[in-house]
Write a protein that holds these residues in place. Structure first.
Motif, PDB file in Angstrom:
ATOM      1  N   ASN A 106     -52.302 -19.435  -9.723  1.00 18.86           N
ATOM      2  CA  ASN A 106     -52.343 -20.739  -9.361  1.00 18.86           C
ATOM      3  C   ASN A 106     -51.153 -21.471  -9.462  1.00 18.86           C
ATOM      4  O   ASN A 106     -51.341 -22.436 -10.397  1.00 18.86           O
ATOM      5  CB  ASN A 106     -53.778 -21.134  -9.688  1.00 18.86           C
ATOM      6  CG  ASN A 106     -54.224 -22.571  -8.923  1.00 18.86           C
ATOM      7  OD1 ASN A 106     -53.685 -22.771  -8.099  1.00 18.86           O
ATOM      8  ND2 ASN A 106     -55.164 -23.365  -9.534  1.00 18.86           N
ATOM      9  N   ILE A 107     -49.810 -21.184  -8.953  1.00 15.28           N
ATOM     10  CA  ILE A 107     -48.870 -22.188  -9.084  1.00 15.28           C
ATOM     11  C   ILE A 107     -48.584 -22.506  -7.777  1.00 15.28           C
ATOM     12  O   ILE A 107     -48.579 -22.046  -6.797  1.00 15.28           O
ATOM     13  CB  ILE A 107     -47.676 -20.993  -9.410  1.00 15.28           C
ATOM     14  CG1 ILE A 107     -48.038 -20.370 -10.514  1.00 15.28           C
ATOM     15  CG2 ILE A 107     -46.437 -21.895  -9.474  1.00 15.28           C
ATOM     16  CD1 ILE A 107     -46.755 -19.356 -11.117  1.00 15.28           C
ATOM     17  N   SER A 108     -48.257 -24.063  -7.604  1.00 18.63           N
ATOM     18  CA  SER A 108     -48.111 -24.747  -6.748  1.00 18.63           C
ATOM     19  C   SER A 108     -46.607 -25.216  -6.484  1.00 18.63           C
ATOM     20  O   SER A 108     -46.076 -25.287  -7.484  1.00 18.63           O
ATOM     21  CB  SER A 108     -48.960 -26.017  -6.553  1.00 18.63           C
ATOM     22  OG  SER A 108     -48.915 -26.840  -7.709  1.00 18.63           O
TER      23      SER A 108
ATOM     24  N   GLU B 135     -51.197 -24.733 -12.064  1.00 18.30           N
ATOM     25  CA  GLU B 135     -52.358 -25.560 -11.805  1.00 18.30           C
ATOM     26  C   GLU B 135     -53.828 -25.098 -12.616  1.00 18.30           C
ATOM     27  O   GLU B 135     -54.597 -25.894 -12.730  1.00 18.30           O
ATOM     28  CB  GLU B 135     -52.999 -25.610 -10.310  1.00 18.30           C
ATOM     29  CG  GLU B 135     -51.818 -26.296  -9.331  1.00 18.30           C
ATOM     30  CD  GLU B 135     -51.731 -27.696  -9.667  1.00 18.30           C
ATOM     31  OE1 GLU B 135     -52.131 -28.250 -10.306  1.00 18.30           O
ATOM     32  OE2 GLU B 135     -50.553 -28.107  -8.811  1.00 18.30           O
ATOM     33  N   ASN B 136     -53.515 -23.941 -13.163  1.00 19.81           N
ATOM     34  CA  ASN B 136     -54.717 -23.548 -14.079  1.00 19.81           C
ATOM     35  C   ASN B 136     -54.218 -24.180 -15.529  1.00 19.81           C
ATOM     36  O   ASN B 136     -53.418 -23.783 -16.043  1.00 19.81           O
ATOM     37  CB  ASN B 136     -54.641 -21.735 -14.159  1.00 19.81           C
ATOM     38  CG  ASN B 136     -55.852 -21.488 -14.878  1.00 19.81           C
ATOM     39  OD1 ASN B 136     -56.192 -21.944 -15.922  1.00 19.81           O
ATOM     40  ND2 ASN B 136     -56.384 -20.151 -14.453  1.00 19.81           N
TER      41      ASN B 136
ATOM     42  N   ALA C 295     -49.660 -18.073 -16.437  1.00 16.87           N
ATOM     43  CA  ALA C 295     -49.272 -17.872 -15.114  1.00 16.87           C
ATOM     44  C   ALA C 295     -48.081 -17.121 -14.795  1.00 16.87           C
ATOM     45  O   ALA C 295     -46.961 -17.789 -15.245  1.00 16.87           O
ATOM     46  CB  ALA C 295     -49.729 -18.584 -13.838  1.00 16.87           C
ATOM     47  N   ASP C 296     -47.956 -15.982 -14.295  1.00 18.29           N
ATOM     48  CA  ASP C 296     -46.578 -15.319 -14.037  1.00 18.29           C
ATOM     49  C   ASP C 296     -46.595 -14.900 -12.511  1.00 18.29           C
ATOM     50  O   ASP C 296     -47.417 -14.591 -11.777  1.00 18.29           O
ATOM     51  CB  ASP C 296     -46.702 -14.026 -14.704  1.00 18.29           C
ATOM     52  CG  ASP C 296     -46.580 -14.151 -16.176  1.00 18.29           C
ATOM     53  OD1 ASP C 296     -46.135 -15.112 -16.598  1.00 18.29           O
ATOM     54  OD2 ASP C 296     -47.097 -13.134 -16.991  1.00 18.29           O
ATOM     55  N   SER C 297     -45.458 -15.101 -11.718  1.00 17.63           N
ATOM     56  CA  SER C 297     -45.118 -15.024 -10.710  1.00 17.63           C
ATOM     57  C   SER C 297     -43.747 -14.728 -10.280  1.00 17.63           C
ATOM     58  O   SER C 297     -42.826 -14.756 -11.306  1.00 17.63           O
ATOM     59  CB  SER C 297     -45.679 -15.923  -9.739  1.00 17.63           C
ATOM     60  OG  SER C 297     -45.884 -15.781  -8.405  1.00 17.63           O
ATOM     61  N   LEU C 298     -43.289 -14.596  -9.052  1.00 19.67           N
ATOM     62  CA  LEU C 298     -42.235 -14.492  -8.594  1.00 19.67           C
ATOM     63  C   LEU C 298     -41.857 -15.556  -7.586  1.00 19.67           C
ATOM     64  O   LEU C 298     -42.435 -15.788  -6.678  1.00 19.67           O
ATOM     65  CB  LEU C 298     -41.988 -13.217  -8.038  1.00 19.67           C
ATOM     66  CG  LEU C 298     -40.308 -12.729  -7.503  1.00 19.67           C
ATOM     67  CD1 LEU C 298     -39.497 -12.654  -8.861  1.00 19.67           C
ATOM     68  CD2 LEU C 298     -40.395 -11.205  -6.647  1.00 19.67           C
ATOM     69  N   LEU C 299     -40.506 -16.051  -7.770  1.00 17.50           N
ATOM     70  CA  LEU C 299     -40.252 -17.323  -6.813  1.00 17.50           C
ATOM     71  C   LEU C 299     -39.273 -16.788  -5.914  1.00 17.50           C
ATOM     72  O   LEU C 299     -37.968 -16.616  -6.504  1.00 17.50           O
ATOM     73  CB  LEU C 299     -40.101 -18.658  -7.696  1.00 17.50           C
ATOM     74  CG  LEU C 299     -39.436 -19.778  -6.811  1.00 17.50           C
ATOM     75  CD1 LEU C 299     -40.476 -20.228  -5.785  1.00 17.50           C
ATOM     76  CD2 LEU C 299     -39.000 -20.693  -7.779  1.00 17.50           C
TER      77      LEU C 299
ATOM     78  N   LEU D 210     -41.091 -16.164 -12.896  1.00 15.59           N
ATOM     79  CA  LEU D 210     -41.887 -17.370 -13.504  1.00 15.59           C
ATOM     80  C   LEU D 210     -42.817 -16.813 -14.692  1.00 15.59           C
ATOM     81  O   LEU D 210     -43.524 -15.918 -14.308  1.00 15.59           O
ATOM     82  CB  LEU D 210     -42.725 -18.092 -12.494  1.00 15.59           C
ATOM     83  CG  LEU D 210     -41.946 -18.625 -11.170  1.00 15.59           C
ATOM     84  CD1 LEU D 210     -42.608 -19.294 -10.531  1.00 15.59           C
ATOM     85  CD2 LEU D 210     -40.778 -19.067 -11.273  1.00 15.59           C
ATOM     86  N   SER D 211     -42.850 -17.693 -15.654  1.00 14.12           N
ATOM     87  CA  SER D 211     -43.942 -17.464 -16.634  1.00 14.12           C
ATOM     88  C   SER D 211     -44.047 -18.899 -17.145  1.00 14.12           C
ATOM     89  O   SER D 211     -43.362 -19.571 -17.999  1.00 14.12           O
ATOM     90  CB  SER D 211     -43.286 -16.644 -17.830  1.00 14.12           C
ATOM     91  OG  SER D 211     -44.259 -16.201 -18.601  1.00 14.12           O
ATOM     92  N   LEU D 212     -45.384 -19.596 -16.745  1.00 13.41           N
ATOM     93  CA  LEU D 212     -45.781 -21.078 -16.955  1.00 13.41           C
ATOM     94  C   LEU D 212     -46.975 -20.917 -17.880  1.00 13.41           C
ATOM     95  O   LEU D 212     -47.865 -20.091 -17.817  1.00 13.41           O
ATOM     96  CB  LEU D 212     -45.991 -21.702 -15.522  1.00 13.41           C
ATOM     97  CG  LEU D 212     -44.921 -21.769 -14.659  1.00 13.41           C
ATOM     98  CD1 LEU D 212     -45.247 -22.072 -13.619  1.00 13.41           C
ATOM     99  CD2 LEU D 212     -43.777 -22.375 -15.185  1.00 13.41           C
ATOM    100  N   ARG D 213     -46.781 -21.781 -19.018  1.00 13.52           N
ATOM    101  CA  ARG D 213     -47.888 -22.010 -19.683  1.00 13.52           C
ATOM    102  C   ARG D 213     -48.986 -22.781 -19.077  1.00 13.52           C
ATOM    103  O   ARG D 213     -48.616 -23.303 -18.007  1.00 13.52           O
ATOM    104  CB  ARG D 213     -47.701 -22.709 -21.034  1.00 13.52           C
ATOM    105  CG  ARG D 213     -46.595 -22.003 -21.991  1.00 13.52           C
ATOM    106  CD  ARG D 213     -46.466 -22.625 -23.096  1.00 13.52           C
ATOM    107  NE  ARG D 213     -46.006 -24.190 -23.054  1.00 13.52           N
ATOM    108  CZ  ARG D 213     -44.460 -24.352 -22.778  1.00 13.52           C
ATOM    109  NH1 ARG D 213     -43.539 -23.527 -23.140  1.00 13.52           N
ATOM    110  NH2 ARG D 213     -44.201 -25.417 -22.724  1.00 13.52           N
ATOM    111  N   PRO D 214     -50.467 -22.730 -19.413  1.00  9.16           N
ATOM    112  CA  PRO D 214     -51.396 -23.641 -18.747  1.00  9.16           C
ATOM    113  C   PRO D 214     -50.819 -25.040 -18.614  1.00  9.16           C
ATOM    114  O   PRO D 214     -50.607 -25.941 -19.329  1.00  9.16           O
ATOM    115  CB  PRO D 214     -52.729 -23.436 -19.746  1.00  9.16           C
ATOM    116  CG  PRO D 214     -52.283 -22.261 -20.558  1.00  9.16           C
ATOM    117  CD  PRO D 214     -50.739 -21.951 -20.816  1.00  9.16           C
TER     118      PRO D 214
END
Length: 721
Positions: A151-153, A179-180, A185-189, A348-352
């Motif tokens: 849930n990355i915006s 947004e969590n 959250a991990d993802s690819l940008l 991407l690796s984002l903390r809550p």
């Protein structure tokens, strides 16, 4: 009884000695978050008659959101060399990190994915792809997992500089947030640059074997190109050779072929080239009615919505070949509507609840050759043999996370030199206005305003003024103005004088034209221009007749006595000096005076018969003005009756109202002596040696001019009779 001497039995002979099969596949867990690990287990067996070391490949589907949501398959791993005896089964496992966008995904296991073995029930391939949908054979098995999307915006996108220009290195910054608030959250940008071009090109057999399109970049980049459609037409049902293929070349010369993605049924298939037998096409007959592709009436095939692979290099080449065997109707037509650069991938690796900024850079310097797209070969549909697409223009920056797409439109500025205003003798020319009228011989003042509407300063360009002779299709440069600098948003005015003429010398020849066009054009580096359509303005001008020259009278002065042409034949003496005066009637409606040549001839208007000439000056705006041309001629080399011919503008350099009155002829007679020996007597006729001889000579002048101081020569010619 011979019927029982033979006994037989039907047996089944296997087609292949190998037959590998994936009997089962499972994935655990069946639902994971993006970036989590999945354990994939398969049961692979050997149904054949010989042992072998088989590979098992693993594939999954994904959506290319930057390519219009096309569904693709990619290989995510391979287990190599699983040894299987005939009839043996083995369980093998593979761990995969689900770095893929959220949604339902197929996990597909394929035995012998690279087709190393000739199997009884082999994998099904179309083009260069394995069929994963439909009748796939026993080598392929699938299961389904669900990937919970991160849930990355994308909060916003920043472009630095915000109004980029050619030569900049653009920094693209994406501001994202998890947004969590309870889980990381991990993802690819992914960062893309996309440009729409919508150009149609074709390669025809009757003009050229191929068309070459080059997509160029200033440095090695990941790039791909999109075809809205590719059409191959062929009237030869035996050999159909039209084709399209692509490759990239990097900065050190390494080349790599590209694949095309075409849709065959429900799956996107990779093919190395688009040719008559490539899958994924729509078929038409000669009346362009859609028909079944198995019909013998197919003469046109079309492929639509085709992306190539991404490939690394600074040059992407598209080659389109017409069908040379089609006797003139083998055409390959391309509609290329856009291309993309993959500017960067960021993991991407984002903390809550965390927000971060990620960036990619885009180099918008001029590529080698100056243009991002250069097309050569068969002409484009507007008939141009070579076409370039300028770097300046509209671009789209695309940022993709998971199934989220964020787009930002930007304009890449360059120079935009424009001819914004042209006036002729103070009259500003308006589009669609009738031609302006001037007189032959007028000095015409032409003013032009040059503006730079672009965001980039323009330097070292030329403003050229040309006279186009429309009636004969010739042109001549009037004047050029060199400009070292015109800053962005500024303008400059230029003024020149043009000598309007109905008869114009170009090179060594003269050309007549009433209809002219004054073309004001900017000669600059077009690759830097935002819009080359406004680089020139053409003003139509009609040049009217304005002049007439007539020789109306001649007079001759001999021994201080004047004779006029009205008095009839004029008599001269050989060797005398005669002053000849020609009277000219001149009309000149032009705003400028000029000069005209008056030449005098004896008997014929030929260079060798010319006895003198005079340049006569005349003023502007005169009607029936009188001028004179006078020469002094020493009469020699002729005698008797002759003609004096006086001609104005003998070389026909000017267009006149009436060309018939340019010449006047006066008859003359030249008096000359006519000396002759009338009598020669020798007495005695046969003298003796030493005897005096009397020689009597009678000399006469039968001409009409006295002679004095005449020398008579008497010669002894020995040995002659």
């Amino acid at each position: 009884n011979r019927t029982n001497n033979c006994l037989w039995e039907n047996i089944e002979v296997p087609y292949g000695i190998w037959d590998f099969s994936v009997e089962n596949i499972s994935a655990y867990p069946r639902e994971v978050r993006e970036g989590d690990y999945v354990n994939i287990t398969v049961v692979v067996s050997n149904l054949g008659y010989r042992s072998g070391d088989v590979d098992v490949g693993f594939f999954t589907n994904y959506t290319d959101f930057a390519a219009g949501n096309q569904e693709r398959f990619k290989r995510i791993g391979t287990i190599r060399s699983i040894h299987l005896e005939p009839g043996e089964k083995r369980n093998v496992s593979f761990e995969w990190r689900a770095n893929i966008h959220g949604g339902m995904h197929s996990i597909i296991a394929v035995a012998d994915p690279d087709n190393k073995y000739d199997e009884d029930d082999d994998i099904r391939e179309v083009g260069d792809s394995i069929l994963f949908i439909g009748d796939t054979g026993n080598n392929v098995k699938r299961c389904i997992i669900h990937v919970i999307p991160a849930n990355i915006s994308i909060l916003n996108l920043t472009i630095e500089p915000d109004a980029p220009e050619i030569g900049d290195r653009v920094n693209i910054i994406a501001h994202v947030k998890n947004e969590n608030v309870s889980e990381s959250a991990d993802s690819l940008l992914k960062f893309y640059m996309e440009r729409e071009i919508s150009e149609r090109w074709r390669s025809c057999s009757w003009e050229s074997t191929q068309l070459s399109l080059s997509l160029l970049q200033p440095e090695d980049s990941l790039m791909r190109i999109h075809f809205a459609s590719i059409d191959i037409r062929s009237g030869n049902v035996i050999q159909r050779r039209g084709e399209v293929y692509c490759y990239t070349e990097d900065s050190i010369g390494n080349c790599k072929p590209l694949h095309f993605y075409v849709r065959e049924g429900n799956q996107m298939i990779k093919v190395q080239k688009i040719s008559w037998n490539a899958p994924g096409c729509i078929c038409y007959d000669k009346n362009y009615r859609r028909i079944d592709c198995t019909s013998e009436s197919v003469v046109n095939k079309r492929w639509e919505d085709i992306w190539t692979d991404f490939a690394y290099g600074n040059k992407l080449i598209v080659i389109a070949k017409g069908d040379l065997s089609s006797s003139g109707d083998g055409e390959t037509e391309l509609l290329i509507d856009k291309y993309q650069l993959l500017l960067g991938n960021k993991t991407l690796s984002l903390r809550p609840g965390e927000s971060k900024s990620y960036n990619a850079t885009w180099n918008v310097s001029l590529p080698p050759g100056g243009y991002p797209i250069i097309v050569e070969g068969y002409p484009t549909l507007n008939g141009v043999k070579k076409r370039e697409v300028c770097l300046s223009g509209n671009y789209t920056i695309i940022v993709n996370i998971g199934d989220k797409i964020y787009k930002e439109e930007i304009f890449l500025g360059g120079t935009d030199l424009a001819v914004t205003n042209v006036s002729v003798n103070g009259v500003v020319w308006e589009e669609e206005a009738p031609p302006l009228e001037v007189m032959d011989g007028d000095i015409v003042e032409i003013n032009a305003t040059i503006s730079n509407f672009g965001g980039l300063n323009a330097s070292n360009f030329t403003v050229r003024f040309c006279d186009v002779l429309k009636d004969v299709g010739k042109e001549k440069i009037i004047e050029e103005k060199n400009v070292s600098l015109l800053e962005s948003g500024r303008l400059m005015n230029f003024s020149i004088l043009w000598n309007a003429s109905l008869r114009t010398k170009i090179g060594s020849k003269y050309y007549d034209s009433y209809n002219h066009t004054i073309r004001v054009e900017i000669v600059t580096r077009e690759e830097l221009e935002e819009d080359i359509a406004n680089n020139e303005v053409s003003v139509p001008i009609y040049v009217k007749k304005s002049r007439n020259f007539a020789i109306v009278n001649l007079s001759f002065e001999i021994d201080n006595k004047t004779y006029y042409s009205e008095s009839g034949k004029v008599y001269f003496e050989l060797g005398g000096n005669v002053t000849i005066n020609a009277t000219l009637n001149i009309t000149n409606h032009a705003n400028r005076g000029g000069v005209v040549n008056v030449s005098f001839y004896v008997d014929e208007v030929e260079e060798g018969n010319e006895i003198g000439s005079k340049i006569v000056e005349f003023e502007a705006n005169i009607t029936n003005g009188t001028k004179y041309a006078e020469i002094t001629w020493k009469v020699e080399g002729i005698a008797g009756d002759h003609d004096i011919i006086v001609m104005v503008d003998p070389n026909d350099r000017m267009v006149e109202f009436d060309e018939s009155d340019n010449e006047l002829i006066q008859k003359i007679h030249v008096y000359a002596s006519d000396l002759l020996i009338e009598r020669l007597e020798v007495c005695p006729e046969n003298p003796m040696k030493g005897e005096d001889v009397s020689i009597n000579i009678t000399v006469a002048n039968r001409g009409n001019k006295n002679e004095s101081n005449v020398t008579l020569g008497v010669y002894e010619l020995r040995g002659r009779r």
